[in-house]
Design an enzyme around this catalytic site. Sequence first.
Site, PDB file in Angstrom:
ATOM      1  N   LEU A   1       0.844  -1.190   0.000  1.00  0.00           N
ATOM      2  CA  LEU A   1       0.000   0.000   0.000  1.00  0.00           C
ATOM      3  C   LEU A   1       0.879   1.240   0.000  1.00  0.00           C
ATOM      4  CD1 LEU A   1      -2.699  -0.966   2.693  1.00  0.00           C
ATOM      5  CD2 LEU A   1      -2.950  -1.055   0.204  1.00  0.00           C
ATOM      6  N   ASP A   2       0.423   2.294  -0.680  1.00  0.00           N
ATOM      7  CA  ASP A   2       1.134   3.570  -0.648  1.00  0.00           C
ATOM      8  C   ASP A   2       1.220   4.098   0.778  1.00  0.00           C
ATOM      9  OD1 ASP A   2       1.316   3.468  -3.392  1.00  0.00           O
ATOM     10  OD2 ASP A   2      -0.371   4.823  -3.741  1.00  0.00           O
ATOM     11  N   ARG A   3       2.165   4.989   1.001  1.00  0.00           N
ATOM     12  CA  ARG A   3       2.397   5.534   2.340  1.00  0.00           C
ATOM     13  C   ARG A   3       1.110   6.075   2.975  1.00  0.00           C
ATOM     14  NH1 ARG A   3       6.283   7.655   5.674  1.00  0.00           N
ATOM     15  NH2 ARG A   3       5.709   9.519   6.830  1.00  0.00           N
TER      16      ARG A   3
ATOM     17  N   ARG B   1      -5.549   5.821  -7.907  1.00  0.00           N
ATOM     18  CA  ARG B   1      -5.356   7.267  -7.880  1.00  0.00           C
ATOM     19  C   ARG B   1      -5.287   7.830  -9.298  1.00  0.00           C
ATOM     20  NH1 ARG B   1      -0.193   7.837  -4.112  1.00  0.00           N
ATOM     21  NH2 ARG B   1      -0.679  10.068  -4.295  1.00  0.00           N
TER      22      ARG B   1
END
Length: 299
Positions: A136-138, A236
């Site tokens: 997962l992204d930050r 996104r």
Amino acid sequence: MNSFVLTWEIDGNSKEMSIKDFLAAREISKRALTDIKFSGGRIEVNGQEENVRYLLKRGDRLTVIFPPEIPSSGLLGEDIPLDIVYEDNHVLVINKPPGINTIPSRDRPDGSIANAVLGYYKQKMIDATIHIVTRLDRDTSGLLLIAKHRYCHHLLSKRQKTNQLTRTYLAVAEGKICPEKGVIDAPIGRKPTSIIEREVNEQGKRAVTHYEVIRLLPSHSLVELKLETGRTHQIRVHLSHIGHPLAGDDLYGGSTELIKRQALHCVKLEFYHPILDEKLIFTAELPKDMKQLAKADFE
């Protein structure tokens, strides 16, 4: 220290099959067998060490003891609290908060989930390095799957490619998405002017996102998304591409007025456990900031 061990009771269907062929059928590669032989592992039948040419008989008990896994010297274990949703001898499922990397980066070499998991392994005396299955992204929160050993990671990664491992996301996107249900099929590649950003372009790799609006808010949409492919920043980029960037995602055109990070959460994780031979399903409710965002939209 606890090395990873697998044990099978041999039934009639495996009669006169060599250990090598039996393990190959269970996707233990020649390379893995070489590693077991020369790096501290062991293969036993009924408690006695045997080589891979041994012919298994009905009633035999085959045990494979994998060699200890040594973490990279550049990865340091840290005492960081983990929200563990599920754990067995093979996998960890973690509910990741926003604002923490899944793995270290050049700019942030510590403080990641990987650092936290390695610290947890050391506390529990688990001989393992870090095998992230779903990243997962930050600033994306939610469910994250980690394999505890290389063999399980290999099996889960194969299942991910054949959609036997699926993730469901909830997001708050800007505007009212129309139509309220659909598929975004648009290739994603690296943006030439950035080392971080991705974009939809014909030179990119195919990316497919399925979406359905769960609730229309006055100025946003609460939307459920499932990935058919797993490109970097896929949700996104795709939502920004159709004119509805994630709230808080200023990298892709979203406003940070109501939330300071992209409003994206992995709410559901489903996978077929390759060792336990069963399907597992986990859920994680929306975090506080996303709940407040949906509420604020009505005020």
